[in-house]
Write an enzyme that holds these catalytic residues in place. Structure first.
Site, short mmCIF file in Angstrom:
data_model
loop_
_atom_site.label_atom_id
_atom_site.label_comp_id
_atom_site.label_asym_id
_atom_site.label_seq_id
_atom_site.Cartn_x
_atom_site.Cartn_y
_atom_site.Cartn_z
N GLY A 93 0.83 -1.21 0.00
CA GLY A 93 0.00 0.00 0.00
C GLY A 93 0.86 1.25 0.00
NE ARG A 121 -4.06 -2.99 -0.23
CZ ARG A 121 -3.13 -2.80 0.71
NH1 ARG A 121 -1.89 -3.23 0.51
NH2 ARG A 121 -3.42 -2.19 1.83
CB SER A 164 -6.34 3.76 2.54
OG SER A 164 -4.97 3.70 2.88
CD GLU A 308 0.30 -1.52 10.82
OE1 GLU A 308 0.46 -1.53 9.60
OE2 GLU A 308 1.12 -1.03 11.60
NE ARG A 380 0.22 -5.91 9.44
CZ ARG A 380 1.47 -5.59 9.81
NH1 ARG A 380 2.10 -6.33 10.70
NH2 ARG A 380 2.07 -4.53 9.31
CE LYS A 405 2.10 -6.03 1.72
NZ LYS A 405 2.08 -4.88 2.60
O1 LIG Z 1 0.87 4.61 6.17
C1 LIG Z 1 1.21 3.49 6.55
O2 LIG Z 1 2.41 3.16 6.68
C2 LIG Z 1 0.16 2.51 6.85
C3 LIG Z 1 -1.13 2.91 7.04
C4 LIG Z 1 -2.25 1.99 7.36
O3 LIG Z 1 -3.02 1.84 6.18
P1 LIG Z 1 -4.63 2.02 6.13
O4 LIG Z 1 -4.95 3.41 6.54
O5 LIG Z 1 -4.96 1.72 4.70
O6 LIG Z 1 -5.18 1.01 7.09
C5 LIG Z 1 -1.75 0.64 7.82
O7 LIG Z 1 -2.79 -0.28 7.91
C6 LIG Z 1 -0.65 0.14 6.91
O8 LIG Z 1 -0.18 -1.11 7.32
C7 LIG Z 1 0.53 1.09 6.93
C1 LIG Z 2 -2.26 -2.95 5.60
C2 LIG Z 2 -0.96 -3.27 5.59
O1 LIG Z 2 -0.06 -2.99 4.62
P1 LIG Z 2 0.01 -1.93 3.43
O2 LIG Z 2 1.13 -0.99 3.78
O3 LIG Z 2 0.33 -2.74 2.22
O4 LIG Z 2 -1.32 -1.23 3.34
C3 LIG Z 2 -0.34 -4.01 6.72
O5 LIG Z 2 0.89 -4.14 6.74
O6 LIG Z 2 -1.07 -4.51 7.60
#
Ligand SMILES: O=C(O)C1=C[C@@H](OP(=O)(O)O)[C@@H](O)[C@H](O)C1
Ligand SMILES: C=C(OP(=O)(O)O)C(=O)O
Length: 422
Positions: A93, A121, A164, A308, A380, A405
Site C-alpha cells: 500500500g 486495493r 485508507s 493493522e 499478517r 512482505k
Molecule cells: O501509512 C502506513 O504506513 C500505513 C497505514 C495503514 O493503512 P490504512 O490506513 O490503509 O489502514 C496501515 O494499515 C498500513 O499497514 C501502513
Molecule cells: C495494511 C498493511 O499494509 P500496506 O502498507 O500494504 O497497506 C499491513 O501491513 O497490515
C-alpha cells in the site's frame, strides 16, 4: 503446489527476547522524503523486506541512488527524478499510494503495476486528487501511467480517505515539492489509521517542513525544501505483536528490546490491548516485556486507529475466554486481502465461531482443532496462523513465505523465539 508450514506448538510457556527489524511505515516514508530532499541522507536500521526493497527499487528507477552502508544502513542520494520507468508495487500500500505523487514530480512516462491482489486495493482517490492538483495520469487503479512534467501545481483538494489513511499520507509526503504545497481536506466516514497520518506529519516536520494539522480532517503542507535525513529507524511494533502474543497465549514472557518510550507507530497500542486482556505489560530499559496470564480475557475494542493489529488481536481473541467484539475496521476489506472475510473463514475452519459485522468481527472463543490455515498472500494472516498454532496442534499455514512482505525471516525468528519450548 501449495506450500504448508506446520506451525510449531509451544511445549510450555514461551520465554524469549526478540529483537525486531525496522518499521515498514517509517522506512518507506524516510525513503520517499530522502529521495526528495536537498542532500544525501542516512537511514540506520531500515527494514529490509519486500515492501521496502520495492520502494527502494522504484526510487532508484526514477534516478535516486540508494546504496548499502557497511552496518546495514541505507545511504540515499537524491537526483532529478525522471522516466521512463516501471514501478512494481508488489502488494505494498505504501508504494502504490506514496509514489504516484513522486512520479508526478518527475519527468517522462512512469508506469505502475503490482501483484494481482494489488489491482483490487483502493487507489482511485489518490489518482483523482493528483489530477485535480495538476497531474497527467492515465487509469484509475493498477496498472496506470503518470506522465510527469517535472513539477506539480498543488493547491487544495477534498478527498474521501475513509478507505485508507495512506491516501492522505501519500499526498502530504511529496507536497513540499508542489509549487503551492497542498491542503488536503477529508470528507466522509472517519479516516482510519490516524496515527499513521500523525507519523507522516511528524516526519515531515523533522525534515524542516511546515505542516498545519491543527484542524480536524485538514492537513496543510507549505512548499519548501525537505532537509536531508539522518535517522535511526525504530523497530516495527506491529510486527512485534505476534511475538508478544506468543507470551500472552502461553503464559510465558517475551521482551522486545528497543521499544521506543514515545512513538507515532500504532503498534504501540498493543500494550493497552494486552493489558486489557489480562497480560502483565512492562516498559523499561530492557524494552517491552509481556507476561501472559493463565487465561486471556475477551475484549470489546475499536481498532479503527490501529487496524493493522487486527489479525493478531483476532488470534488472541480466539484463544481467550468468551466473546470478543472488534469494531471500526470495515476498511480492512481493502487491505492485502479482505481481512474480515479471511479471518472469519480461517478461524471457522479451525472450528471457531466467528462472524463478520458491518465494521468488524464477533469472535466467540471455542475449542479449536488443527487444519490448513490459508494466508491469502497476507503477511499478517500468516503470522496470525502461527499464533494459533502455538496452542492448537495441526495448524498448517499456507504460504508462510508471504511474511517476507514486512519481515525478512519470520519462520527463523519464530523458531529462535521458541528455542527448546517447541
Ligand atoms: O501509512 C502506513 O504506513 C500505513 C497505514 C495503514 O493503512 P490504512 O490506513 O490503509 O489502514 C496501515 O494499515 C498500513 O499497514 C501502513
Ligand atoms: C495494511 C498493511 O499494509 P500496506 O502498507 O500494504 O497497506 C499491513 O501491513 O497490515
Amino acid at each position: 503446489m501449495t506450500q504448508l508450514w506446520p506451525a510449531p506448538v509451544a511445549a510450555g510457556a514461551v520465554r524469549a527476547t526478540v529483537p525486531l527489524p525496522g518499521s515498514k511505515s517509517i522506512t518507506n516514508r524516510a525513503l520517499v522524503l530522502a529521495a526528495l530532499a536537498d542532500g544525501p541522507s542516512a537511514l540506520r536500521a531500515p527494514l529490509r523486506s519486500r515492501d521496502t526493497e520495492l520502494m527502494a527499487s522504484a526510487l532508484r528507477s526514477l534516478g535516486a541512488t540508494i546504496t548499502d552502508g557497511p552496518d546495514g544502513s541505507w545511504q540515499v542520494d537524491p537526483a532529478d527524478l525522471r522516466g521512463p520507468a516501471e514501478v512494481d508495487c508488489g502488494l505494498a500500500g505504501t508504494v502504490m499510494r506514496f509514489l504516484p505523487p513522486v512520479a508526478a514530480l518527475a519527468t517522462g512516462r512512469i508506469s505502475f503495476d503490482g501483484d494481482p491482489q494489488a489491482r483490487k486495493r483502493p487507489l482511485g482517490t489518490v489518482l483523482d486528487a493528483l489530477r485535480e492538483l495538476g497531474a497527467d495520469i492515465t487509469g484509475g487503479s493498477l496498472p496506470f501511467e503518470v506522465h510527469g512534467t517535472g513539477n506539480l501545481h498543488g493547491g487544495t483538494v477534498t478527498i474521501d480517505a475513509s478507505a485508507s489513511s495512506q491516501f492522505v499520507s501519500g499526498l502530504l509526503l511529496s507536497a513540499p515539492r508542489f509549487d503551492h504545497g497542498v491542503t488536503v481536506r477529508h470528507s466522509g466516514s472517519p479516516v482510519p489509521s490516524l496515527p499513521h497520518i500523525e507519523m507522516t506529519v511528524a516526519m515531515l516536520r523533522d525534515a524542516g517542513v511546515v505542516v498545519d494539522a491543527s484542524q480536524r480532517n485538514t492537513w496543510r503542507v507549505e512548499p519548501g525544501k525537505i532537509s536531508a535525513l539522518d535517522a535511526d529507524v525504530e523497530p516495527d511494533l506491529s510486527n512485534a505483536t505476534p511475538f508478544l502474543a506468543a507470551a500472552a497465549v502461553t503464559g510465558g514472557s517475551v521482551t522486545v528490546p528497543g521499544w521506543p518510550a514515545r512513538t507515532t507507530q500504532p503498534g504501540d497500542a498493543i500494550r493497552e490491548i494486552l493489558a486489557q486482556m489480562g497480560a502483565d505489560v512492562r516498559l523499561d530499559s530492557d524494552g517491552l516485556t509481556v507476561t501472559g496470564p493463565d487465561e486471556l480475557a475477551p475484549v470489546d475494542i475499536d481498532l479503527r486507529a490501529v487496524g493493522e493489529l487486527t489479525p493478531t488481536v483476532a488470534a488472541l481473541a480466539a484463544l481467550a475466554s468468551g466473546r470478543s467484539h472488534l469494531r471500526g475496521i470495515a476498511h480492512l476489506r481493502g487491505h492485502e486481502t479482505d481481512r474480515l472475510a479471511a479471518l472469519e473463514n480461517e478461524l471457522n475452519g479451525l472450528g471457531g465461531q466467528v462472524q463478520q459485522t458491518e465494521d468488524g468481527l464477533i469472535i466467540d472463543a471455542r475449542p479449536l482443532t488443527g487444519a490448513e490455515w490459508r494466508s491469502y498472500a497476507d503477511h499478517r494472516m500468516a503470522t496470525a496462523g502461527a499464533i494459533l498454532g502455538l496452542k492448537v496442534p495441526g495448524v498448517m499455514v499456507e504460504d508462510v513465505a508471504t511474511t517476507s512482505k514486512t519481515i525478512p525471516d519470520f519462520p527463523g525468528m519464530w523458531a529462535a523465539m521458541l528455542g527448546d519450548s517447541a
